[in-house]
Write an enzyme that holds these catalytic residues in place. Structure first.
Site, PDB file in Angstrom:
ATOM      1  N   ARG A  45       0.841  -1.190   0.000  1.00 17.54           N
ATOM      2  CA  ARG A  45       0.000   0.000   0.000  1.00 17.54           C
ATOM      3  C   ARG A  45       0.879   1.243   0.000  1.00 17.54           C
ATOM      4  NH1 ARG A  45      -1.874   0.905   4.278  1.00 17.54           N
ATOM      5  NH2 ARG A  45      -1.254  -0.968   5.415  1.00 17.54           N
ATOM      6  N   TYR A  59      -1.526  -3.002  -6.965  1.00 20.11           N
ATOM      7  CA  TYR A  59      -1.371  -3.771  -5.725  1.00 20.11           C
ATOM      8  C   TYR A  59      -2.629  -3.751  -4.847  1.00 20.11           C
ATOM      9  CZ  TYR A  59      -0.299  -5.170  -1.085  1.00 20.11           C
ATOM     10  OH  TYR A  59      -0.386  -5.797   0.121  1.00 20.11           O
ATOM     11  N   LYS A 118      -9.658  -1.747   1.506  1.00 17.12           N
ATOM     12  CA  LYS A 118      -9.395  -0.654   2.427  1.00 17.12           C
ATOM     13  C   LYS A 118     -10.108   0.625   1.973  1.00 17.12           C
ATOM     14  CE  LYS A 118      -7.344  -3.391   5.059  1.00 17.12           C
ATOM     15  NZ  LYS A 118      -6.082  -3.961   5.039  1.00 17.12           N
ATOM     16  N   HIS A 140     -10.814  -2.294  11.176  1.00 16.29           N
ATOM     17  CA  HIS A 140      -9.765  -3.174  10.646  1.00 16.29           C
ATOM     18  C   HIS A 140      -9.597  -4.350  11.612  1.00 16.29           C
ATOM     19  CE1 HIS A 140      -5.310  -3.391   9.081  1.00 16.29           C
ATOM     20  NE2 HIS A 140      -6.090  -4.235   8.448  1.00 16.29           N
ATOM     21  N   SER A 173      -1.629  -3.770  10.006  1.00 14.87           N
ATOM     22  CA  SER A 173      -1.284  -4.617   8.869  1.00 14.87           C
ATOM     23  C   SER A 173      -0.070  -5.487   9.183  1.00 14.87           C
ATOM     24  CB  SER A 173      -0.975  -3.744   7.656  1.00 14.87           C
ATOM     25  OG  SER A 173      -2.088  -2.937   7.378  1.00 14.87           O
ATOM     26  N   ALA A 174      -0.176  -6.743   8.796  1.00 17.56           N
ATOM     27  CA  ALA A 174       0.893  -7.731   9.000  1.00 17.56           C
ATOM     28  C   ALA A 174       1.272  -7.889  10.477  1.00 17.56           C
ATOM     29  CB  ALA A 174       2.116  -7.394   8.141  1.00 17.56           C
ATOM     30  N   CYS A 175       0.279  -7.825  11.353  1.00 21.20           N
ATOM     31  CA  CYS A 175       0.514  -8.040  12.782  1.00 21.20           C
ATOM     32  C   CYS A 175      -0.329  -9.176  13.354  1.00 21.20           C
ATOM     33  CB  CYS A 175       0.288  -6.758  13.567  1.00 21.20           C
ATOM     34  SG  CYS A 175       1.535  -5.511  13.222  1.00 21.20           S
ATOM     35  N   ASP A 228     -10.049  -9.555   8.344  1.00 21.23           N
ATOM     36  CA  ASP A 228      -9.436  -8.237   8.104  1.00 21.23           C
ATOM     37  C   ASP A 228     -10.373  -7.056   8.384  1.00 21.23           C
ATOM     38  OD1 ASP A 228      -6.906  -7.014   7.164  1.00 21.23           O
ATOM     39  OD2 ASP A 228      -8.105  -6.217   5.527  1.00 21.23           O
ATOM     40  N   ASN A 262       6.054  -8.845   1.626  1.00 21.70           N
ATOM     41  CA  ASN A 262       4.618  -8.573   1.606  1.00 21.70           C
ATOM     42  C   ASN A 262       3.921  -9.377   0.492  1.00 21.70           C
ATOM     43  OD1 ASN A 262       2.242  -7.264   2.561  1.00 21.70           O
ATOM     44  ND2 ASN A 262       2.336  -5.834   0.833  1.00 21.70           N
ATOM     45  N   SER A 263       4.504 -10.538   0.152  1.00 22.35           N
ATOM     46  CA  SER A 263       3.815 -11.379  -0.833  1.00 22.35           C
ATOM     47  C   SER A 263       2.527 -11.909  -0.219  1.00 22.35           C
ATOM     48  CB  SER A 263       4.721 -12.521  -1.298  1.00 22.35           C
ATOM     49  OG  SER A 263       5.221 -13.252  -0.201  1.00 22.35           O
ATOM     50  N   ARG A 264       1.545 -12.190  -1.063  1.00 18.30           N
ATOM     51  CA  ARG A 264       0.189 -12.454  -0.563  1.00 18.30           C
ATOM     52  C   ARG A 264      -0.469 -13.634  -1.272  1.00 18.30           C
ATOM     53  NH1 ARG A 264      -2.106  -8.802   3.566  1.00 18.30           N
ATOM     54  NH2 ARG A 264      -0.382  -7.374   3.891  1.00 18.30           N
ATOM     55  N   ASN A 322      -1.570 -18.726  21.207  1.00 17.62           N
ATOM     56  CA  ASN A 322      -2.377 -17.544  21.560  1.00 17.62           C
ATOM     57  C   ASN A 322      -3.768 -17.956  22.056  1.00 17.62           C
ATOM     58  OD1 ASN A 322      -0.265 -15.892  20.819  1.00 17.62           O
ATOM     59  ND2 ASN A 322      -0.993 -15.647  18.712  1.00 17.62           N
TER      60      ASN A 322
HETATM   61  P1  GTP Z   1      -2.787  -7.792   6.963  1.00 19.29           P
HETATM   62  O1  GTP Z   1      -3.352  -8.761   5.974  1.00 19.29           O
HETATM   63  O2  GTP Z   1      -1.678  -6.981   6.378  1.00 19.29           O
HETATM   64  O3  GTP Z   1      -3.833  -6.919   7.575  1.00 19.29           O
HETATM   65  O4  GTP Z   1      -2.029  -8.651   8.112  1.00 19.29           O
HETATM   66  P2  GTP Z   1      -2.567  -9.533   9.326  1.00 19.29           P
HETATM   67  O5  GTP Z   1      -2.831  -8.655  10.485  1.00 19.29           O
HETATM   68  O6  GTP Z   1      -3.671 -10.414   8.887  1.00 19.29           O
HETATM   69  O7  GTP Z   1      -1.269 -10.392   9.704  1.00 19.29           O
HETATM   70  P3  GTP Z   1      -0.961 -11.944   9.502  1.00 19.29           P
HETATM   71  O8  GTP Z   1      -1.827 -12.834  10.323  1.00 19.29           O
HETATM   72  O9  GTP Z   1      -0.914 -12.233   8.045  1.00 19.29           O
HETATM   73  O10 GTP Z   1       0.504 -12.030  10.105  1.00 19.29           O
HETATM   74  C1  GTP Z   1       1.556 -11.191   9.674  1.00 19.29           C
HETATM   75  C2  GTP Z   1       2.893 -11.752  10.051  1.00 19.29           C
HETATM   76  O11 GTP Z   1       2.976 -11.892  11.471  1.00 19.29           O
HETATM   77  C3  GTP Z   1       3.132 -13.132   9.462  1.00 19.29           C
HETATM   78  O12 GTP Z   1       4.448 -13.200   8.967  1.00 19.29           O
HETATM   79  C4  GTP Z   1       2.938 -14.058  10.621  1.00 19.29           C
HETATM   80  O13 GTP Z   1       3.707 -15.225  10.492  1.00 19.29           O
HETATM   81  C5  GTP Z   1       3.341 -13.210  11.832  1.00 19.29           C
HETATM   82  N1  GTP Z   1       2.588 -13.608  13.053  1.00 19.29           N
HETATM   83  C6  GTP Z   1       1.244 -13.797  13.150  1.00 19.29           C
HETATM   84  N2  GTP Z   1       0.891 -14.198  14.397  1.00 19.29           N
HETATM   85  C7  GTP Z   1       2.038 -14.247  15.124  1.00 19.29           C
HETATM   86  C8  GTP Z   1       2.328 -14.584  16.488  1.00 19.29           C
HETATM   87  O14 GTP Z   1       1.455 -14.924  17.290  1.00 19.29           O
HETATM   88  N3  GTP Z   1       3.631 -14.490  16.876  1.00 19.29           N
HETATM   89  C9  GTP Z   1       4.615 -14.118  16.003  1.00 19.29           C
HETATM   90  N4  GTP Z   1       5.858 -14.059  16.460  1.00 19.29           N
HETATM   91  N5  GTP Z   1       4.381 -13.806  14.707  1.00 19.29           N
HETATM   92  C10 GTP Z   1       3.112 -13.858  14.269  1.00 19.29           C
HETATM   93  C1  SPV Z   2      -3.280  -4.498   5.006  1.00 13.31           C
HETATM   94  O1  SPV Z   2      -2.278  -3.906   4.576  1.00 13.31           O
HETATM   95  O2  SPV Z   2      -3.818  -4.241   6.115  1.00 13.31           O
HETATM   96  C2  SPV Z   2      -3.880  -5.583   4.189  1.00 13.31           C
HETATM   97  C3  SPV Z   2      -3.435  -5.739   2.823  1.00 13.31           C
HETATM   98  O3  SPV Z   2      -4.789  -6.263   4.657  1.00 13.31           O
HETATM   99  S1  SPV Z   2      -4.139  -4.535   1.792  1.00 13.31           S
HETATM  100  O4  SPV Z   2      -5.270  -5.127   1.097  1.00 13.31           O
HETATM  101  O5  SPV Z   2      -3.136  -4.131   0.856  1.00 13.31           O
HETATM  102  O6  SPV Z   2      -4.606  -3.421   2.578  1.00 13.31           O
HETATM  103 MN    MN Z   3      -5.323  -5.681   6.753  1.00 13.42          MN
END
Ligand code: GTP
Ligand code: SPV
Ligand code: MN
Length: 605
Positions: A79, A207, A216, A236, A258-260, A285, A375-377, A504
């Site tokens: 993004r 993207y 979003k 979100h 994002s990605a957390c 999401d 950030n590959s998906r 978790n």
């Molecule tokens: P968006 O799609 O961007 O909104 O991301 P998301 O919030 O759905 O994150 P996602 O579950 O895809 O996880 C993002 C990254 O965090 C990945 O590389 C996971 O492997 C890592 N991750 C997820 N849960 C945990 C956890 O409990 N502990 C750790 N250490 N890493 C985690």
């Molecule tokens: C994020 O970045 O929070 C995502 C991927 O879920 S995107 O669709 O690019 O927003």
């Molecule tokens: Mn997201």
């Protein structure tokens, strides 16, 4: 070529929709206009076309039936927050945390780019429904795009085609999305939101979050504005259902940036040692949430698929995701193996020999470079998820008993704690910090405030957004409890203190126990912390010392944190609800009091 007076065939009898499509085709000089019906025939035809034009590369159809690989332009992999604008009449409506441009300027600038931009190309009309068909929660959007990749992703991510047009009928209320790929030059890349027109214009990026306008752009930025006007919340958040051994189901929504970890938590498979517990995914999401007549908060997942982070996904970390992406999945910017399969960092310990990296170049394990983009998906339909909740398609949604906020914090924030009440919970969400990730272009790993994980996604003034949360709280006779979690705290050796992923579930179990008032908790200045005996650690190999570190609340870590919060509140300025400043002062007073009582740190475990 296009006859204004004859909306032909089944397409639509909706005059406003028809006129807008014609207008946009005229502006872009699209050579063909194709209305998408969402049928399987159409999918086959468009997929074949995407393969013929190189937008999709077929993967090994024996190993991964219905799966394809897409490689994006290397300058277009996340993004683009810097190029994302909220175009309201006044700057104040967009607020201090959004990029702002006057609507007239944004339209003028982008109209210049769009003029003639689809000459020789096809403009696809993609009608889609966000939310279950027939639901009062549901909203219709239409995206006009010249990208086949976008069409095929929208098909997975939303209820696309006829269903949407049926729900729309002759009403003029639909989100108008215009997406044009242009030449992917970042100098001609902009994502502009016009809340007053229920409109999004996006140019110069293919993207995910920049181009799949349902996600979003409409699902959060525009929807948050509609929610403010209509009295609901667009968040979100993932939504999941937790079933206890006694078969009671508790629904929880969680906001992580994002990605957390949203997709991972949404698909969690409890460890074997927690016998009888099961978890079902409602969404991964986005959550649209309303106060129901019974005074509780109900949520739907507006989407129909997952646009998930590939790296780190494995049979160990997320087996449900691995099953989901075994078929019918579009992979973006992952590595490919010689036998036509996919690979990414964390999928297996050892990389496969002879791979091509995400840009299609031969990759060697010693090169020091990632094979897959961080950030590959994957884009996969939720129907493939073995843990999909049977309530996912329920037009009413599901009742939410707990809201969880969480960020990626190497220090300071304990594994889990609970707010004192709704207002304090809103404060915890509003002051959340998290380290930046690869999901957005820019620096990675710097802590920034990301209130409710909505910093990049709130379509209006953040201070007004906090006030809206407080107003919703006043309408809730049975408010969900609010929690904060942090899976990412690190020890002195820089490794994660908490094992995360399926473990978790132990935290989720405590949260369920709290919502059922089955366990008490320890009060600290930041909130209620679990008592050691109440956190079920059966079968988990973690030292008492490590757990203590993961749970610690330390004044010396929180005081600088409170300074950062103060600075953030100052940035919000006068729209900040005074209740939140009161919460901050109470928190400082709490630490002050515990200091006078002689605790420099508050180790509750
Ligand atoms: P968006 O799609 O961007 O909104 O991301 P998301 O919030 O759905 O994150 P996602 O579950 O895809 O996880 C993002 C990254 O965090 C990945 O590389 C996971 O492997 C890592 N991750 C997820 N849960 C945990 C956890 O409990 N502990 C750790 N250490 N890493 C985690
Ligand atoms: C994020 O970045 O929070 C995502 C991927 O879920 S995107 O669709 O690019 O927003
Ligand atoms: Mn997201």
């Amino acid at each position: 070529m296009i006859n204004r007076n004859q909306p032909s065939g089944w397409m639509t009898r909706n005059r406003e929709l028809f006129d807008w499509v014609v207008e946009t085709a005229w502006l872009t000089k699209a050579s063909r206009v194709v209305w998408c019906d969402g049928s399987e025939q159409e999918e086959r035809r468009l997929t074949d076309l995407a393969v013929a034009t190189g937008a999709l590369i077929p993967l090994n159809q024996d190993k991964r039936p219905g799966c394809y690989l897409h490689r994006s332009n290397p300058n277009d992999v996340a993004r683009a927050e810097d190029l994302t604008f909220v175009c309201t009449a006044s700057r104040d409506e967009a607020g201090p945390t959004n990029n702002w441009m006057p609507p007239s300027e944004a339209y003028r600038k982008m109209r210049g780019w769009l003029e003639g931009s689809m000459h020789g190309r096809t403009m696809y009309v993609v009608p889609y429904l966000l939310g279950p068909a027939g639901s009062k929660f549901a909203k219709v959007g239409v995206e006009l795009t010249d990208s086949l990749y976008v069409v095929l992703n929208m098909r997975v991510m939303t209820r696309m085609g006829r269903t949407a047009l049926e729900q729309l009928g002759e009403s003029g209320e639909f989100n108008r999305g215009v997406h044009c790929t242009l030449d992917l030059d970042p100098k001609r890349r902009l994502i502009c939101h016009f809340p007053q027109d229920n409109t999004v214009w996006s140019a110069g990026s293919g993207y995910g979050g920049n181009a799949l306008l349902s996600k979003k752009c409409f699902g959060l930025r525009i929807a948050s504005c509609l929610g403010r006007k209509e009295g609901w919340l667009a968040e979100h958040m993932l939504i999941l259902g937790i079933e206890s051994p006694q078969r009671e189901v508790t629904y929880v929504a969680a906001a992580f940036p994002s990605a957390c970890g949203k997709t991972n938590l949404a698909m969690i498979r409890p460890p074997a040692s927690l016998a009888g517990w099961r978890v079902f995914t409602v969404g991964d999401d986005i959550a649209w949430m309303r106060v129901a007549p019974d005074g509780s908060l109900w949520a739907v997942n507006p989407e129909a698929g997952y646009f998930g982070v590939a790296p780190g996904t494995s049979v160990h970390s997320n087996p449900n995701a691995m099953e989901t992406i075994a078929r019918d999945t579009i992979f973006t910017n992952v590595a490919s193996t010689p036998d036509g399969d996919v690979w990414w960092e964390g999928m297996s310990r050892e990389p496969v020999d002879g791979m091509l990296d995400w840009q299609g170049r031969p990759w060697h394990s010693g090169s020091g470079e990632n094979a897959a983009h961080p950030n590959s998906r994957f884009t996969a339909p939720m129907r493939n998820n073995p843990a999909l909740s049977p309530s996912t398609g329920d037009p009413q949604g599901v009742p939410i008993s707990a809201i969880i906020f969480g960020g990626r914090r190497a220090s300071t924030v304990p594994l889990v704690f609970e707010s004192f009440d709704w207002t304090h919970g809103v404060y915890l969400g509003a002051t959340m910090g998290s380290e930046t990730t690869a999901a957005s272009s820019g620096r990675i790993g710097v802590v920034r405030r990301d209130p409710m994980a909505m910093l990049p996604f709130c379509g209006y003034n953040m201070g007004d957004y906090f006030a809206h949360w407080l107003a919703i709280g006043k309408k809730l006779r049975h408010p969900p409890r609010i929690f904060m979690v942090n899976w990412f705290r690190k020890g002195s050796d820089e490794s994660f203190l908490w094992p995360g992923y399926s473990e978790n579930m132990r935290v989720l179990k405590w949260i369920v126990d709290r919502t059922q008032s089955r366990v008490s908790a320890d009060e600290t200045p930041v909130g209620f912390l679990p008592r050691a005996a109440d956190l079920d650690l059966t079968g988990l190999n973690i030292s008492a010392e490590q757990l203590k570190e993961a749970m610690a609340v330390r004044a010396e870590e929180w005081l600088p944190e409170l300074d950062l919060q103060e600075r953030f509140f100052a940035r919000i300025g006068e729209t900040l609800p005074p209740e939140l400043e009161v919460e901050r002062e109470a928190l400082i007073a709490g630490f002050e009091q515990s200091r006078q009582e002689g605790h420099s740190s508050l180790l509750k475990f």
